[in-house]
Every structure is written in structure tokens, then in C-alpha cells.
Design an enzyme around this catalytic site. Sequence first.
Site, short mmCIF file in Angstrom:
data_model
loop_
_atom_site.label_atom_id
_atom_site.label_comp_id
_atom_site.label_asym_id
_atom_site.label_seq_id
_atom_site.Cartn_x
_atom_site.Cartn_y
_atom_site.Cartn_z
N GLY A 176 -8.67 50.00 -28.53
CA GLY A 176 -9.58 49.95 -27.40
C GLY A 176 -11.04 49.71 -27.75
O GLY A 176 -11.76 49.03 -27.02
N THR B 7 -4.03 45.54 -24.13
CA THR B 7 -3.50 46.68 -24.87
C THR B 7 -3.84 46.50 -26.34
O THR B 7 -3.72 45.39 -26.87
CB THR B 7 -1.98 46.80 -24.71
OG1 THR B 7 -1.50 47.76 -25.67
CG2 THR B 7 -1.25 45.49 -24.95
N ASP C 116 -10.50 51.29 -23.80
CA ASP C 116 -10.80 50.14 -22.92
C ASP C 116 -10.06 50.17 -21.59
O ASP C 116 -10.51 49.58 -20.62
CB ASP C 116 -10.44 48.84 -23.64
CG ASP C 116 -8.95 48.80 -24.01
OD1 ASP C 116 -8.45 49.82 -24.58
OD2 ASP C 116 -8.28 47.80 -23.72
N VAL D 127 -12.70 57.78 -24.83
CA VAL D 127 -12.15 56.92 -23.79
C VAL D 127 -12.07 55.50 -24.35
O VAL D 127 -13.04 55.02 -24.96
CB VAL D 127 -13.03 56.93 -22.52
CG1 VAL D 127 -12.52 55.93 -21.50
CG2 VAL D 127 -13.07 58.34 -21.92
N THR E 78 0.37 51.22 -24.28
CA THR E 78 -0.27 51.18 -22.97
C THR E 78 0.50 50.25 -22.03
O THR E 78 1.15 49.32 -22.50
CB THR E 78 -1.71 50.65 -23.17
OG1 THR E 78 -2.44 51.66 -23.84
CG2 THR E 78 -2.40 50.27 -21.89
N1 ASP Z 1 -6.02 50.26 -25.51
C1 ASP Z 1 -5.62 51.63 -25.48
C2 ASP Z 1 -6.81 52.48 -25.90
O1 ASP Z 1 -7.52 52.10 -26.81
C3 ASP Z 1 -4.48 51.92 -26.38
C4 ASP Z 1 -3.28 51.06 -26.16
O2 ASP Z 1 -3.39 49.90 -25.77
O3 ASP Z 1 -2.16 51.54 -26.36
O4 ASP Z 1 -6.99 53.55 -25.36
#
Ligand code: ASP
Length: 344
Positions: free
Chosen positions: A252, A249, A230, A228, A199
Site C-alpha cells: 500500500g 492490491t 492505500d 493505513v 485485499t
Molecule cells: N494494499 C493493501 C494495503 O497496503 C494490502 C493488500 O493489497 O493486500 O493495506
Amino acid sequence: MLRSTVLTAALFATTFFSAQAAEQPRAVLIIHGGAGVIKRTMSAQDEAEIRTAMKKALKDGYQQIKQGKPAVDAVTAAITVLEDSPHFNAGKGAVFTHDGKNELDSSIMEGKTRRAGAVAGVHHIRNPILASRAVMEKSSHVMLVGDGAEAFAKEQGLTLVDPIYFKTEKRWKQLQRVLEQEKRKTAVTDVEVVKHFGTVGAVALDASGGLAAGTSTGGMMNKRWGRVGDSPIIGAGTWADTRCGVSGTGWGEYFIRSHAASAVCERMKYLNETPAQAGQAIINKDIVEMGGDGGAIVLANSGEFAFPFNTDGMFRGWIGADGVPHVAIFADEAFAGDTRPAKP
Ligand code: ASP
């Protein structure tokens, strides 16, 4: 006479210095390109391209601040660069859902007004961060999802693309490996797949002391049922107020359950903690104790910042008044930004 001249000079000097101190550009932009990097899987070429993209994001974002624009412009510019790079799990290069789609989420927040905008589950918006920004500035809502978000983006004149635009072979192969392991009913053990988040996010402090934060993602690989995470959730993946900004990141679900981004800022506000202390408490303690992992970027209105993470690495970088971008990937990499104090 002499005395009064000296006194006047002293007063002037005091005024001059305090005015200078007040005007001192403490503007900073910090970014991340995801936590969870696994060293052995990254080619030298990928690594070089990633560092180049991150430096461009920092420079393009900081350019906005140098032109006197608000923090929200710096955040938008930096995230747009990272969304356009195929190396990050946001925009082009996003991970695939179980059904083989790229399903994108993003959010943005402005500290001084506490305005916020977010989109989730979109498939055609080339730069989801621009859609989040449009939701914040051009609608009376905070979060739009799916077809409605896309209809709004179209009305706003944002670029919509065929979903094939987001596809990269690398991400497609990662999904195929996971699906294969699922079919054979073996545990998904591929560390590259399960531990690489990717992310992107940015937090900026502009010359007038305003903060903003934003985050953009393709979510978690192999996600289903309109999951969905975070990243588009204000308070979980993104937060900005007058004192503090955060973009997260990682896994989530754990960031939502700990409202990680706002929790970090609340610790700074109510416990008077530094970005490093507050980040440590939420990212390296709370989330780890719950069974999650990931990282965050944290910026205070003093210009002090921190990059807490509990994974092998995190793509991270910062740029300040001298305009020199600093970038790091691995945990053991010497990086001035990891513990940069407020006033060097
Ligand atoms: N935090 C993001 C999610 O859970 C994934 C990521 O950080 O790559 O959608």
C-alpha cells in the site's frame, strides 16, 4: 415508389442498427481478491473454495446490473461476498496487526458523480464496504476512521460484530510465525506471509455507462501504530470517474506514493492509453521501480479492461453480458480476461 420504399427501409435499418449498437449491453464487472499468490502453499481445497467465492461475487454483482441497478450496487454486492469469505484479506479472514487485532479499511467511488466514501482502522463493522457506501451516501464526508466510523456505522444500522468474528486460524498462525521471526531477530523470509496480500476489489460498468470502483482490506500483516494503506485512500487504492475505474492490491505504501489508481486513469485520459497500457506503466513500471509490488484491475467506459500485476499471481475475474464468470489465479493461467479487447 420502389425507390422510396428501399430508401425508407435503408434508413430504418440504419436507425435500427445504430439504436441497437447504442443499447448494446456493454456492462462488465471485474474483481480481484489480492495479488501475490504463492502457488506451492495453496491446497486444492482452498483453491476450489476461492474460485467458488469469486464466481459467486461475480454473479451476485452482475445480477445487480442485470436488474438495471447502478455500477455502485454491483461493486457493493461483489465485495460483500468476498468480505464474507474467510479466504481473502478483507472482512472475515483479514490479516492481524502486530497487536493481534483485525483492523479493516475500505473505500468506494462512483464515477459519474465523483462521490466517494471510506472507512479506516475499524474493528467491529462486519462489512466495511457497506460502511464506506454509507459514508458516501449518508454523510457529507469522504473518510471516517476508528471509533467515529464505527459510531456512524451503528447509527446507519449496519451490522457490528465482536472482533472474534474476523479471526481465522490460518491468519493467526501467520502472525505468530512473523512475531517469532521478529523475536529471534531473523529476517522475515516466509514468502507466504510477506507476499500474500489478499485485499479484495471490484470495478463495474453498468448498462447506462456508469462506472464505480471499491476496495476492502485488512491491510498488511503485522502492521502497527494505526497504519493505513492505500485501500481506503481515494486515488491510491480506489478510483472511478466517467472514463475509467480502478481497484488496487499490493504494498500500500507504494500505491499511495504513486497515487496508483488515479494515475492509471489519468494516463488513459491524457495519454489516450488503453487499460492494459496505463496499468502496465503504473503497476509494472512505476511501482516496481520504486521497490513496491502488487496489481490492479482497470476498466474503461468502453468495457475494455485489464488485470496488470507484477507478482506470482492475482485472484482476478470478470463477467459480461453472457453472465458466465471467468476466474484466474496464477500468472501463467490461460485467461481470456487478461487481454480482452473492447469489442470481441
Ligand atoms: N494494499 C493493501 C494495503 O497496503 C494490502 C493488500 O493489497 O493486500 O493495506
